[in-house]
Design an enzyme around this catalytic site. Structure first.
Site, PDB file in Angstrom:
ATOM      1  N   ASP A  57      30.047 -10.091 -17.029  1.00 18.76           N
ATOM      2  CA  ASP A  57      30.226 -11.386 -17.685  1.00 18.76           C
ATOM      3  C   ASP A  57      29.130 -11.626 -18.714  1.00 18.76           C
ATOM      4  OD1 ASP A  57      28.153 -11.693 -15.906  1.00 18.76           O
ATOM      5  OD2 ASP A  57      29.042 -13.315 -14.761  1.00 18.76           O
TER       6      ASP A  57
ATOM      7  N   HIS B 174      31.025 -18.981  -7.219  1.00 15.70           N
ATOM      8  CA  HIS B 174      31.644 -18.136  -8.243  1.00 15.70           C
ATOM      9  C   HIS B 174      31.197 -16.680  -8.113  1.00 15.70           C
ATOM     10  CE1 HIS B 174      28.317 -18.814 -11.586  1.00 15.70           C
ATOM     11  NE2 HIS B 174      27.950 -17.904 -10.711  1.00 15.70           N
TER      12      HIS B 174
ATOM     13  N   GLU C  91      35.180 -19.227 -11.827  1.00 13.01           N
ATOM     14  CA  GLU C  91      34.723 -20.513 -11.329  1.00 13.01           C
ATOM     15  C   GLU C  91      35.721 -21.104 -10.318  1.00 13.01           C
ATOM     16  OE1 GLU C  91      31.771 -20.898 -11.930  1.00 13.01           O
ATOM     17  OE2 GLU C  91      31.239 -21.564 -13.931  1.00 13.01           O
TER      18      GLU C  91
ATOM     19  N   ASN D 222      28.079 -22.367  -6.494  1.00 12.40           N
ATOM     20  CA  ASN D 222      29.406 -22.976  -6.325  1.00 12.40           C
ATOM     21  C   ASN D 222      30.425 -21.949  -5.809  1.00 12.40           C
ATOM     22  OD1 ASN D 222      29.669 -21.346  -8.512  1.00 12.40           O
ATOM     23  ND2 ASN D 222      30.451 -22.900  -9.914  1.00 12.40           N
TER      24      ASN D 222
END
Ligand code: F6R
Length: 260
Positions: free
Chosen positions: A79, A150, A155, A148
């Protein structure tokens, strides 16, 4: 120690817990190096971020000690922060070059990273998808887990069917991501391999370290699999490993399997 993670008497995923960050990192590095020893032209996808930093240091050390040949390995980026240039020390690219590619003397022809400055990001995604197909798929993917839940920039709420895509970053990712940058940096969008790439990789290593990851790792490993916690989808992987240190595993209920 190796454990089975038991929830309602069902074993969910292969889980290894290590005493501390150093032991976790060393074992993870050995797994990556072993992959290269087994298949010299492996296609590897390795995350950036704080968690794998020591793993990469150990990979470099072990590769030198054992004279492991990385010259045929293909490295694929997981990413990148959209609009952050590669010479920014907070970029994923800068991190991977600094910690891994430069010390291992990896040739440019072996490195395939997202161009986060591309005008046409959709086409950058298609190029990445095509490249991974041409390489015959990922042999090993190493991922960290965001606060979170991810993986990469997949996401909460992401579709498990996506390959590479551009994403509006979650509020948590925008805030937590500031830790990689020396000054406040707008982090609105990311470009990432999709969950489909993660799930289709021939092996997947998910690493987590520290007490701050304990609650999210409980959600990832123990609560129902949900796209709201994308890392939990990795429990569907046939050859997926969760590698945690004791602090990150402190909220799990475990049944010991064997000594590692
Ligand atoms: C980085 C990446 C992210 C991180 C995750 C955990 O390439 O893909 O998903 O792995 O945010 O980051 P750290 O390891 O810094 O806690």
């Amino acid at each position: 120690m190796a454990y089975d993670l038991i929830v309602s008497d069902t074993v969910l995923m292969q889980l290894n817990i290590f005493k501390d960050y150093a032991a976790l990192s060393h074992n993870t590095a050995e797994k990556v190096v072993h992959q290269v020893q087994e298949k010299a032209n492996s296609v590897l996808c390795l995350a950036a971020g704080n968690t794998p930093t020591l793993t990469y240091q150990y990979i470099v050390e072990i590769a030198r000690q054992k004279q492991v040949d990385f010259s045929q390995v293909q490295f694929v980026g997981l990413d990148e922060w959209v609009h952050i240039p590669p010479d920014n020390p907070g970029s994923c690219q800068y991190f991977l070059r600094h910690h891994l590619f430069t010390p291992l003397q990896i040739a440019e022809s072996q490195i395939h990273l997202f161009d986060a400055l591309a005008e046409d990001l959709a086409s950058a995604c298609e190029q990445m998808n095509a490249l991974i197909r041409q390489q015959g798929g990922l042999d090993l993917i190493l991922v960290g887990v965001g606060m979170n839940g991810h993986i990469g920039f997949n996401e909460p709420g992401v579709s498990p069917d996506l390959y590479a895509h551009v994403v509006d970053l979650d509020e948590t990712t925008q805030v937590v991501g500031q830790k990689y940058f020396s000054q406040s940096t707008p982090l609105k969008k990311g470009i990432t391999l999709g969950m489909r790439h993660v799930l289709e990789a021939r092996s997947a290593l998910m690493i987590a370290s520290g007490a701050k990851k304990a609650e999210i790792m409980r959600k990832v490993l123990v609560e129902d699999i949900s796209v709201q916690v994308p890392a939990s989808l990795l429990r569907k992987h046939d050859n997926g490993f969760a590698l945690l240190d004791e602090e990150a595993a402190s909220l799990l209920t475990l049944k010991a399997k064997s000594q590692y």
